[in-house]
Design a protein around this motif. Sequence first.
Motif, PDB file in Angstrom:
ATOM      1  N   LEU A  44      68.857 176.689  42.837  1.00 51.29           N
ATOM      2  CA  LEU A  44      67.068 177.023  43.315  1.00 51.29           C
ATOM      3  C   LEU A  44      67.576 178.701  42.824  1.00 51.29           C
ATOM      4  N   TYR A  45      67.734 178.848  42.912  1.00 51.19           N
ATOM      5  CA  TYR A  45      67.725 180.645  42.524  1.00 51.19           C
ATOM      6  C   TYR A  45      67.151 181.015  41.771  1.00 51.19           C
ATOM      7  N   PHE A  46      68.725 180.535  40.958  1.00 54.97           N
ATOM      8  CA  PHE A  46      68.276 180.439  38.982  1.00 54.97           C
ATOM      9  C   PHE A  46      66.765 179.667  38.593  1.00 54.97           C
ATOM     10  N   ARG A  47      66.638 179.045  39.298  1.00 55.06           N
ATOM     11  CA  ARG A  47      65.670 178.114  38.736  1.00 55.06           C
ATOM     12  C   ARG A  47      64.543 179.251  38.659  1.00 55.06           C
ATOM     13  N   TYR A  51      63.863 176.581  27.896  1.00 51.98           N
ATOM     14  CA  TYR A  51      64.949 175.074  28.140  1.00 51.98           C
ATOM     15  C   TYR A  51      66.225 175.610  28.700  1.00 51.98           C
ATOM     16  N   THR A  52      66.715 177.167  28.972  1.00 53.98           N
ATOM     17  CA  THR A  52      67.816 177.236  29.388  1.00 53.98           C
ATOM     18  C   THR A  52      67.305 177.109  31.222  1.00 53.98           C
ATOM     19  N   VAL A  53      66.133 176.789  32.053  1.00 57.36           N
ATOM     20  CA  VAL A  53      65.982 176.721  32.822  1.00 57.36           C
ATOM     21  C   VAL A  53      66.113 175.507  33.158  1.00 57.36           C
ATOM     22  N   LEU A  54      65.691 174.560  31.920  1.00 49.25           N
ATOM     23  CA  LEU A  54      65.429 173.152  32.453  1.00 49.25           C
ATOM     24  C   LEU A  54      66.432 172.931  31.816  1.00 49.25           C
ATOM     25  N   LEU A  86      63.995 192.169  35.354  1.00 49.15           N
ATOM     26  CA  LEU A  86      63.823 190.103  34.859  1.00 49.15           C
ATOM     27  C   LEU A  86      65.016 189.454  34.466  1.00 49.15           C
ATOM     28  N   ILE A  87      65.353 189.680  32.959  1.00 46.78           N
ATOM     29  CA  ILE A  87      65.446 189.429  31.861  1.00 46.78           C
ATOM     30  C   ILE A  87      67.622 189.657  32.614  1.00 46.78           C
ATOM     31  N   GLY A 126      63.876 182.431  36.865  1.00 48.14           N
ATOM     32  CA  GLY A 126      63.993 181.486  35.513  1.00 48.14           C
ATOM     33  C   GLY A 126      61.875 181.943  35.066  1.00 48.14           C
ATOM     34  N   ILE A 127      61.791 180.904  36.630  1.00 50.43           N
ATOM     35  CA  ILE A 127      60.256 180.604  36.645  1.00 50.43           C
ATOM     36  C   ILE A 127      59.491 181.978  36.043  1.00 50.43           C
ATOM     37  N   ILE A 128      60.295 183.181  37.251  1.00 47.80           N
ATOM     38  CA  ILE A 128      59.251 183.857  36.921  1.00 47.80           C
ATOM     39  C   ILE A 128      59.423 184.946  35.917  1.00 47.80           C
TER      40      ILE A 128
END
Length: 335
Positions: free
Chosen positions: A11-14, A166-169, A101-102, A17-19
Motif C-alpha cells: 500500500l505504501y509503495f502504491r 507498469y511498475t506500480v500495477l 519522489l522517484i 508511486g501514484i503520487i
Amino acid sequence: MANLINPQTALYFRRVGIITIFAIYMLILVGGIVRASGAGMGCPDWPTCFGQWIPPTDESQLPANYHQIYADSGYKDTQFNAFKTWTEYVNRLCGVAIGLLIFMTAYASRAYHKTDKTVFYLSMAAFFLVGFQGWLGSTVVASNLRPVIITLHMLLAWFLVSLLIYTVLRSQRTFIPTINVNVLPGQFKTVLIVAMAMTLLQVAMGTQVRQAVDVLANSQVGIDRAFWRESFPIIFYVHRSFSSLILFTNSWLVWKLYRAYRGRVVFLHRMSLALISCIVIAILVGVSLDRLGMPAVAQPLHLLMANLIFGAQFSLFVYLRYAVQNMQNNSMATQ
C-alpha cells in the motif's frame, strides 16, 4: 514468492508511486506551458538561472553587460523577462521534486527485492532515467531549444510515466481481484492495443503540428494567432479528423467494460471514466485551438490530455493482463 509481500508495504509503495506518477503529469503540463509561452530560454544557463540559484525578479539585478555575456556563450539577443524566467524556473523546481519522489519510490521498492525483483529493478531504472532526463533538460537549453531535442525530452517523460504505471500495477498484482475476463468480447484486447497505437500515432501527428506552430510563431511575429491556421500543413487536418476515430474506438472499449462489470470493478470503472473524460476534454481543447485562434493556454492542456489518455489505456491493459493471470492461477489451484 510475490504473495509474501506485506499488504501495508504494498500500500505504501502504491501511494508513493501514484503520487510520483501524477507529479510527472504535472511536470508535463508545466513543460507544455513553458513551450507554449516561449519561456524555454527564460533561463539561458543550467543548472543556474542567469548565474543564480534563485533567479532575479528585475533586470536591474543583472550585470549591465549580461547581453554580451550570453552572446559570447552562443545565446544572442538574450533579453530578461521576469515571467518567462520564473516560468522556466518553476519547471526546473518541479523537475527537482520529481527526482525526490522517484528516489522515494526506488527506496520503497527495496521491500520487493526478495519477493519481486522486477519491481525493484524497474524502480531503480526509473530513478536513473530521471537523472538522464535532467541531463536532457540541460541539453535542451544548450541546443537553444532545438525542436528534435524538445520532442525527445517529452517522449522520455512519456516513457517514464508508462514505466512507473507498469511498475506500480505489477507491485499490486497479487491484490488485483480475480474477475471473469471471459465476459469481455474476444477482440477486446486487440482493440485496446489498437487504441493505444492510435493514441501514439495521434501524438506523433500532434508533434508535427506543434512544430509547425513553433515555426509560425517565429516567422509571423506580430500577426494575430487566429490567422496562423491558414498556414497549417495538411497533417493538421488529418490530426483533427483522426480524433473522431479515437473517440469512437475508445467509446466502444468503455461501453464493453461497463456492460461486462456494471461498475463493480472499481479500478476498471474509474479508468474507463478517466479515459473517456480525457478524450472529450482533448477534443474540446483541440476545437478551441482550431476555432479560437490557437490560444496558447490550450496547448499545454491538449498535451496533458494526450498523456493521460495513453496512461489510462495502458493502465487498463496491464490491469486486465494481471487479472487474467490471477484467474488462470486460481483455476489451476482448484483443479
